[in-house]
Scaffold this active site. Sequence first.
Site, PDB file in Angstrom:
ATOM      1  N   THR A   1      31.988  68.187-170.838  1.00 55.12           N
ATOM      2  CA  THR A   1      32.686  68.947-169.465  1.00 55.12           C
ATOM      3  C   THR A   1      33.818  69.756-169.768  1.00 55.12           C
ATOM      4  OG1 THR A   1      33.695  68.337-167.545  1.00 55.12           O
ATOM      5  CG2 THR A   1      34.117  66.843-169.410  1.00 55.12           C
ATOM      6  N   HIS A   2      34.220  70.614-168.929  1.00 58.08           N
ATOM      7  CA  HIS A   2      35.290  71.401-168.853  1.00 58.08           C
ATOM      8  C   HIS A   2      36.466  70.978-167.869  1.00 58.08           C
ATOM      9  CE1 HIS A   2      33.184  73.853-172.059  1.00 58.08           C
ATOM     10  NE2 HIS A   2      32.059  74.524-170.857  1.00 58.08           N
TER      11      HIS A   2
ATOM     12  N   ARG B   1      40.994  75.069-178.916  1.00 59.52           N
ATOM     13  CA  ARG B   1      40.833  76.430-179.779  1.00 59.52           C
ATOM     14  C   ARG B   1      42.078  77.245-179.343  1.00 59.52           C
ATOM     15  NH1 ARG B   1      35.753  80.625-179.353  1.00 59.52           N
ATOM     16  NH2 ARG B   1      36.137  81.920-181.435  1.00 59.52           N
TER      17      ARG B   1
ATOM     18  N   SER C   1      36.494  85.329-175.861  1.00 59.19           N
ATOM     19  CA  SER C   1      35.310  84.776-175.632  1.00 59.19           C
ATOM     20  C   SER C   1      34.976  84.535-174.335  1.00 59.19           C
ATOM     21  CB  SER C   1      35.264  83.484-176.476  1.00 59.19           C
ATOM     22  OG  SER C   1      34.015  82.813-176.369  1.00 59.19           O
TER      23      SER C   1
ATOM     24  N   PHE D   1      27.421  78.596-187.846  1.00 62.27           N
ATOM     25  CA  PHE D   1      27.244  79.635-186.491  1.00 62.27           C
ATOM     26  C   PHE D   1      25.894  80.018-186.669  1.00 62.27           C
ATOM     27  CE2 PHE D   1      27.233  83.651-184.878  1.00 62.27           C
ATOM     28  CZ  PHE D   1      27.575  83.651-183.612  1.00 62.27           C
TER      29      PHE D   1
ATOM     30  N   ARG E   1      28.439  84.090-180.069  1.00 59.96           N
ATOM     31  CA  ARG E   1      28.731  85.635-179.925  1.00 59.96           C
ATOM     32  C   ARG E   1      29.119  85.888-181.262  1.00 59.96           C
ATOM     33  NH1 ARG E   1      33.361  88.577-179.445  1.00 59.96           N
ATOM     34  NH2 ARG E   1      34.595  86.578-179.786  1.00 59.96           N
ATOM     35  N   LYS E   2      30.056  85.322-181.865  1.00 62.60           N
ATOM     36  CA  LYS E   2      30.790  85.718-183.212  1.00 62.60           C
ATOM     37  C   LYS E   2      31.012  84.633-183.931  1.00 62.60           C
ATOM     38  CE  LYS E   2      33.115  89.963-184.313  1.00 62.60           C
ATOM     39  NZ  LYS E   2      34.148  90.764-183.693  1.00 62.60           N
TER      40      LYS E   2
HETATM   41  P1  A3P Z   1      32.827  83.375-179.738  1.00 57.08           P
HETATM   42  O1  A3P Z   1      32.523  83.873-178.444  1.00 57.08           O
HETATM   43  O2  A3P Z   1      34.370  83.660-180.167  1.00 57.08           O
HETATM   44  O3  A3P Z   1      31.833  83.805-180.914  1.00 57.08           O
HETATM   45  P2  A3P Z   1      31.560  76.915-175.969  1.00 57.08           P
HETATM   46  O4  A3P Z   1      30.371  76.229-176.700  1.00 57.08           O
HETATM   47  O5  A3P Z   1      32.643  75.790-175.445  1.00 57.08           O
HETATM   48  O6  A3P Z   1      31.087  77.495-175.014  1.00 57.08           O
HETATM   49  O7  A3P Z   1      32.183  77.911-177.143  1.00 57.08           O
HETATM   50  C1  A3P Z   1      31.525  78.931-177.582  1.00 57.08           C
HETATM   51  C2  A3P Z   1      32.389  79.575-178.641  1.00 57.08           C
HETATM   52  O8  A3P Z   1      32.119  78.717-179.759  1.00 57.08           O
HETATM   53  C3  A3P Z   1      31.770  81.082-179.238  1.00 57.08           C
HETATM   54  O9  A3P Z   1      32.706  81.730-179.629  1.00 57.08           O
HETATM   55  C4  A3P Z   1      30.741  80.581-180.099  1.00 57.08           C
HETATM   56  O10 A3P Z   1      30.301  81.762-181.042  1.00 57.08           O
HETATM   57  C5  A3P Z   1      31.592  79.538-181.009  1.00 57.08           C
HETATM   58  N1  A3P Z   1      30.739  78.696-181.649  1.00 57.08           N
HETATM   59  C6  A3P Z   1      29.545  78.142-181.457  1.00 57.08           C
HETATM   60  N2  A3P Z   1      29.037  77.437-182.466  1.00 57.08           N
HETATM   61  C7  A3P Z   1      29.825  77.884-183.433  1.00 57.08           C
HETATM   62  C8  A3P Z   1      29.466  77.463-185.155  1.00 57.08           C
HETATM   63  N3  A3P Z   1      28.577  76.716-185.447  1.00 57.08           N
HETATM   64  N4  A3P Z   1      30.722  77.801-185.614  1.00 57.08           N
HETATM   65  C9  A3P Z   1      31.816  78.706-185.083  1.00 57.08           C
HETATM   66  N5  A3P Z   1      31.812  78.998-183.885  1.00 57.08           N
HETATM   67  C10 A3P Z   1      30.712  78.514-183.148  1.00 57.08           C
END
Ligand code: A3P
Length: 331
Positions: A136-137, A159, A167, A262, A293-294
């Site tokens: 949850t957020h 983070r 992001s 990632f 995304r990144k």
């Molecule tokens: P970025 O947009 O900076 O790439 P959430 O899951 O809370 O929505 O967060 C998404 C963010 O976590 C995104 O950041 C995503 O790329 C990053 N993320 C997801 N899986 C990841 C992984 N295995 N290693 C590093 N970052 C990850």
Amino acid sequence: MGDKQVACNTSSEWKPESKYDFDPITGDDEIVTVDLGGTPIQCLKKGDALQHIVKMARIIPDYRKHIPSIRNMEMDDDDVIICAFAKSGTHWLWEITSMLRNGKPDYHGKEKTSAMFEFVPAEVLRASPKPRIYNTHFTPQGLPKQVFDRNCKILFLQRNPKDVLVSLLPFLKGHKFLDSAIKWDEFICKYMELEVESSLLNWFYYTRQWFEFLNEGHDNIYCLAYEDLKDDPVMEITKLAKFLDVGENSDLFKDIAIKCSFHNLKQAATSKVETFTINNKEAAKKITNFTYRKGEVGDWKNYFTIGVNEKFDALYAKKMKGIDFKYRYSL
Ligand code: A3P
């Protein structure tokens, strides 16, 4: 909002899947306007949770009934809840936790939204198989009350806010919460003026709520940071395994770190589009692309100008006064 009527056109806009009823807005409802660039957005506010009246109405359950039902939901001692501000790495931690609790480096069969308090009716969450790992957020005030009577474990993931905001913009645009034409410069300026107490949007508010809660001294809460996970995943997974009481298994922890890198996780996520809570494959594919995304620490340096950075640091000092936590902004 008194007697004022708010236009609530839930029939003509973007609809990945309109599966929930959304009752008419009445004078008893709290409506707030959020301006993060482009056309200001009208949202229903229930506690500190926002529901976009047009784009999120009927795609997620009506928060006026849903949030009380989540608050009153039954919990079991072995339920785990991942709590994080949006874009803090929730998907990543959810997969890691699932692998640890299953004792195998196999991806969870479903997409993370299938276990989210925000999206899924309480009875469906309760009916999901064990081990249950909710996510949850919401701030602590949105969690099921029983979380604190039972032995449930909470994982609180953080983070650094600069990478979170970089992001967050594609996330809000991708979910049609914001217009696709909104540029970063406009967004960040408006964001720094955001005052609404929103668990979903307002990082400062969300984080303060959590720190105030942590300072009350609750048991069974484990805090992690995205940057530490990125820096040394095996070490962080090992520490998490200890908290979750799943037993030492260094080969498994290394495998999990690799499976949850990632690129591997992004690849695995693309095969899960069928399991999104929305039943729309095209929308699910797009969501996967901007969700993964990144995956870097420090991407904010490509977006924050010197002026914006100074302004943000000053705002941070003001809003986070008294909170003694050091975020890592680069590795
Ligand atoms: P970025 O947009 O900076 O790439 P959430 O899951 O809370 O929505 O967060 C998404 C963010 O976590 C995104 O950041 C995503 O790329 C990053 N993320 C997801 N899986 C990841 C992984 N295995 N290693 C590093 N970052 C990850």
